[in-house]
Design an enzyme around this catalytic site. Sequence first.
Site, PDB file in Angstrom:
ATOM      1  N   ASN A  33       1.957  -5.146  -3.082  1.00 48.35           N
ATOM      2  CA  ASN A  33       0.579  -5.474  -2.733  1.00 48.35           C
ATOM      3  C   ASN A  33      -0.210  -4.202  -2.446  1.00 48.35           C
ATOM      4  O   ASN A  33       0.300  -3.285  -1.787  1.00 48.35           O
ATOM      5  CB  ASN A  33       0.600  -6.369  -1.475  1.00 48.35           C
TER       6      ASN A  33
ATOM      7  N   GLU B 180      -6.151 -10.764  -0.639  1.00 48.31           N
ATOM      8  CA  GLU B 180      -6.878 -10.557   0.628  1.00 48.31           C
ATOM      9  C   GLU B 180      -8.389 -10.554   0.385  1.00 48.31           C
ATOM     10  O   GLU B 180      -9.128  -9.765   0.936  1.00 48.31           O
ATOM     11  CB  GLU B 180      -6.439  -9.240   1.287  1.00 48.31           C
TER      12      GLU B 180
ATOM     13  N   HIS C  71     -10.526  -6.396  -1.404  1.00 41.95           N
ATOM     14  CA  HIS C  71     -11.474  -6.200  -0.295  1.00 41.95           C
ATOM     15  C   HIS C  71     -12.705  -5.526  -0.906  1.00 41.95           C
ATOM     16  O   HIS C  71     -12.681  -4.322  -1.205  1.00 41.95           O
ATOM     17  CB  HIS C  71     -10.875  -5.305   0.800  1.00 41.95           C
TER      18      HIS C  71
ATOM     19  N   ASP D  33     -12.152 -10.611   0.249  1.00 40.58           N
ATOM     20  CA  ASP D  33     -13.379 -10.767   1.040  1.00 40.58           C
ATOM     21  C   ASP D  33     -14.438  -9.882   0.381  1.00 40.58           C
ATOM     22  O   ASP D  33     -14.114  -8.875  -0.250  1.00 40.58           O
ATOM     23  CB  ASP D  33     -13.193 -10.481   2.528  1.00 40.58           C
TER      24      ASP D  33
ATOM     25  N   GLU E 236       0.807  -1.233   0.000  1.00 41.01           N
ATOM     26  CA  GLU E 236       0.000   0.000   0.000  1.00 41.01           C
ATOM     27  C   GLU E 236       0.835   1.275   0.000  1.00 41.01           C
ATOM     28  O   GLU E 236       0.608   2.208   0.769  1.00 41.01           O
ATOM     29  CB  GLU E 236      -0.953  -0.024   1.207  1.00 41.01           C
TER      30      GLU E 236
END
Length: 365
Positions: free
Chosen positions: A223, A289, A259, A291, A180
């Site tokens: 990432n 990641e 996400h 979700d 990030e």
Amino acid sequence: MRSVRPILKTLLLLAPLTLGAARAGGGAAPPAAPTMNPASAVQPARPAGSAVSLRALADARGLLLGAAVNPTLFDPNEPDYALTLNRHFNAVVAENAMKWAGLHNNREAFAFGFADAIVNAAVKNGQTVRGHTLVWHDSLPPWVYTIQTREELLRAMQDHITGVVTHFRDRVHIWDVVNEAVSDAPGHPLRPSPFLNLIGPDFIDEAFRAAHAADPGAKLYYNDYNTDGLNGKSDAVYELVRGMLARGVPIHGVGFQAHLNTDFDVTGAQVQANLQRFRDLGLDVQMTEVDVQLRPARPEADELARQAAVYRDLLRTCLNVRCAGFITWGVTDFNSWRAAGRPLIFDDVYAPKPAFAAVAQELRK
Ligand code: G3I
């Protein structure tokens, strides 16, 4: 069993509001025992897993299918957590344990104990481990902020990376080296952080070079989040990694956190075109990641169906570009960092949700 479900759901929807802060997660020393899952408190844990093993399907496809884990993995009250993880996932990432605060809270000494427990369990279970994350603006110990000069912070960053990657070199072969670093601000410049502010933009190159020097065989990833489709931020990440490749910086892959919410349109967001352009640079891509949060105040059955469709479309896209991994950010909804949105493929009593069937169906193709 179903009759207690509505009561449970109320209990559990309230849980994150009261238990969220105490939710299990990494820390320098093994953190406090995770908060009990209220579902387990009122009904016996389910025999983990269903007739289908997602892990067997993923193995057959040669796909890393993983989950982020937290201390619940070692919670004697939650045996189904480990059973579900080992039955359905062939890859593991520590949700918090391998961040700077988790491994290096004390400047004078690393604390590998808890992370080693996670990594050793994964190795014992034949699971691949993703190392998350060597350099990030979040989860930094206070001592990092006391450093005043470029030289000292550069050396501290290099020493951290060297110490961590060397320690895990025989067991961890994929690293989120920088996480990030691109901001959400207009134009998507690099995000302010102690590293950018004191070292400068080349902290990214230096981090990757240090990781490569410590383990030349490791796959090194950049990432980030909100970079899943074609947009200004993914354009900025594309330019970042293209420049790194041009400078000969050892980068091997890009992680797309994914996400998401049930209103995300994988096709409309042009996720495949985005991932493919990174693949065309010769880089691996992973959904790192995943979700998919349910939207509140919507009919549950509709939302669960939408959630399943987003998981299906995301996995299909990942497979279409021959991605190197599809990692969900947690094992069960109760353990999610955003549990209230029930974003994962197993519910609070380890029951497969419609998204589970969608993932299984996509893997079977
Ligand atoms: O372990 C301590 C505990 O001892 C203490 O009592 C408690 C209350 O302060 O805090 C606990 O640490 C928390 C940790 O999660 C474990 O629960 C931290 O405060 C909390 O900030 C941390 O949140 C994590 C967050 O990253 C920040 O590190 C989330 O669990 C984790 O899911 C989230 O994951 C990030 C990825 O690493 C990067 N991408 C975004 C993603 C979601 O934010």
